[in-house]
Design an enzyme around this catalytic site. Structure first.
Site, PDB file in Angstrom:
ATOM      1  N   ARG A 234     -19.715  -0.143  10.622  1.00 33.29           N
ATOM      2  CA  ARG A 234     -20.471   1.372  10.659  1.00 33.29           C
ATOM      3  C   ARG A 234     -21.834   1.082  10.050  1.00 33.29           C
ATOM      4  O   ARG A 234     -22.805   1.673  10.219  1.00 33.29           O
ATOM      5  CB  ARG A 234     -19.755   2.269   9.665  1.00 33.29           C
ATOM      6  CG  ARG A 234     -18.336   2.705  10.274  1.00 33.29           C
ATOM      7  CD  ARG A 234     -17.412   3.092   9.293  1.00 33.29           C
ATOM      8  NE  ARG A 234     -17.187   2.169   8.295  1.00 33.29           N
ATOM      9  CZ  ARG A 234     -16.170   2.073   7.440  1.00 33.29           C
ATOM     10  NH1 ARG A 234     -15.473   3.113   7.317  1.00 33.29           N
ATOM     11  NH2 ARG A 234     -15.771   1.264   6.512  1.00 33.29           N
TER      12      ARG A 234
ATOM     13  N   LYS B  26       0.783  -1.542   0.099  1.00 34.19           N
ATOM     14  CA  LYS B  26      -0.232  -0.018  -0.005  1.00 34.19           C
ATOM     15  C   LYS B  26       0.867   1.198  -0.092  1.00 34.19           C
ATOM     16  O   LYS B  26       1.914   1.188   0.481  1.00 34.19           O
ATOM     17  CB  LYS B  26      -0.967   0.086   1.265  1.00 34.19           C
ATOM     18  CG  LYS B  26      -2.129  -0.613   0.902  1.00 34.19           C
ATOM     19  CD  LYS B  26      -3.194  -0.287   2.023  1.00 34.19           C
ATOM     20  CE  LYS B  26      -4.589  -1.233   2.142  1.00 34.19           C
ATOM     21  NZ  LYS B  26      -5.293  -0.972   3.231  1.00 34.19           N
TER      22      LYS B  26
ATOM     23  N   SER C 192     -11.091   6.458   6.828  1.00 31.61           N
ATOM     24  CA  SER C 192      -9.722   7.442   6.745  1.00 31.61           C
ATOM     25  C   SER C 192      -9.635   7.842   5.269  1.00 31.61           C
ATOM     26  O   SER C 192      -9.222   8.830   5.109  1.00 31.61           O
ATOM     27  CB  SER C 192      -8.930   6.372   7.118  1.00 31.61           C
ATOM     28  OG  SER C 192      -8.922   5.977   8.156  1.00 31.61           O
TER      29      SER C 192
HETATM   30  O1  PNS Z   1      -8.043  -0.924   8.592  1.00 31.34           O
HETATM   31  P1  PNS Z   1      -8.211  -2.242   7.554  1.00 31.34           P
HETATM   32  O2  PNS Z   1      -7.629  -1.965   6.165  1.00 31.34           O
HETATM   33  O3  PNS Z   1      -9.864  -2.301   7.336  1.00 31.34           O
HETATM   34  O4  PNS Z   1      -7.626  -3.237   8.365  1.00 31.34           O
HETATM   35  C1  PNS Z   1      -7.624  -4.571   7.509  1.00 31.34           C
HETATM   36  C2  PNS Z   1      -6.834  -5.620   8.607  1.00 31.34           C
HETATM   37  C3  PNS Z   1      -5.405  -4.975   9.076  1.00 31.34           C
HETATM   38  C4  PNS Z   1      -7.531  -5.903   9.887  1.00 31.34           C
HETATM   39  C5  PNS Z   1      -6.652  -6.881   7.776  1.00 31.34           C
HETATM   40  O5  PNS Z   1      -5.886  -6.810   6.401  1.00 31.34           O
HETATM   41  C6  PNS Z   1      -5.614  -7.780   8.424  1.00 31.34           C
HETATM   42  O6  PNS Z   1      -5.835  -8.569   9.353  1.00 31.34           O
HETATM   43  N1  PNS Z   1      -4.472  -8.239   7.641  1.00 31.34           N
HETATM   44  C7  PNS Z   1      -3.552  -9.179   8.336  1.00 31.34           C
HETATM   45  C8  PNS Z   1      -3.301 -10.377   7.427  1.00 31.34           C
HETATM   46  C9  PNS Z   1      -4.072 -11.465   7.913  1.00 31.34           C
HETATM   47  O7  PNS Z   1      -4.248 -12.000   9.092  1.00 31.34           O
HETATM   48  N2  PNS Z   1      -5.040 -12.169   6.904  1.00 31.34           N
HETATM   49  C10 PNS Z   1      -5.758 -13.173   7.028  1.00 31.34           C
HETATM   50  C11 PNS Z   1      -6.970 -13.061   7.719  1.00 31.34           C
HETATM   51  S1  PNS Z   1      -8.508 -12.324   6.703  1.00 31.34           S
END
Ligand code: PNS
Length: 181
Positions: A97, A48, A135
């Site tokens: 939300r 990102k 955000s």
């Molecule tokens: O702020 P966001 O982008 O909604 O957060 C997303 C997040 C960080 C919670 C999600 O991308 C995440 O948990 N990533 C870590 C990778 C992971 O564990 N993936 C497998 C489970 S779905």
């Protein structure tokens, strides 16, 4: 839930937090009424291109919660459930939300449960007044000159202004260099 357990229990509130908004703050506040402490865990995602670096996001959140000993901020990469286990958390907190959040969140929660059934995902509802807040929209509105005052903590508004000032100055230097060439 036994009172001692509630006092000791740790929850992870994961996300990108680019930047943290008042919607996130609301969910953190609600989490503190259920869990003893909350770790705000920022995902380090090299794919990102965030507005704020991970270090800046950590700083912003630290400043926001400098008087709240029950809130900590950290970063993680890899699987969220592995991180949760490592820090001794029993739950992952996610905010909802609107119904539109549900499908994605449900999928993630079930995948996380499959990966590690010992970590429970807990959904907390944001107030209706923040149902539109994200955000991404905060950044867009700010960059287009809109007011974000009631949507983010003061430190975020200040950092947005500083970043915007810095990027306008850099753009002016680039324009000047192009003219000189
Ligand atoms: O702020 P966001 O982008 O909604 O957060 C997303 C997040 C960080 C919670 C999600 O991308 C995440 O948990 N990533 C870590 C990778 C992971 O564990 N993936 C497998 C489970 S779905």
């Amino acid at each position: 839930m036994r009172p001692n357990h509630a006092r000791r229990s740790v929850a992870v509130f994961p996300g990108s937090f680019d930047p943290i908004t008042n919607g996130h703050l609301d969910i953190i506040q609600r989490s503190l009424s259920v869990f003893g402490s909350v770790i705000i865990a920022i995902l380090v995602n090299p794919e990102k291109r965030p507005l704020f670096t991970v270090e800046e996001r950590v700083d912003i959140i630290r400043e926001t919660y400098r008087r709240e000993a029950r809130v900590r901020v950290d970063t993680f990469s890899g699987l969220l459930v592995d991180y949760a286990m490592k820090v001794g958390a029993s739950a992952i907190v996610r905010g909802l939300r609107a119904i539109s959040d549900f499908e994605y969140e449900f999928q993630m929660a079930l995948m996380n449960r499959r990966l590690n059934p010992r970590i429970e995902t807990v959904f907390l509802m944001a107030p209706e007044s923040y149902s539109y807040l994200s955000s991404r929209l905060v950044k867009e509105v700010f960059q287009l000159g809109g007011r974000v005052h009631e949507l983010v903590p003061p430190v975020v508004e200040r950092r947005l202004k500083e970043k915007h000032g810095a990027s306008s100055a850099a753009a002016a230097v680039r324009r000047r260099r192009r003219r000189v060439r």
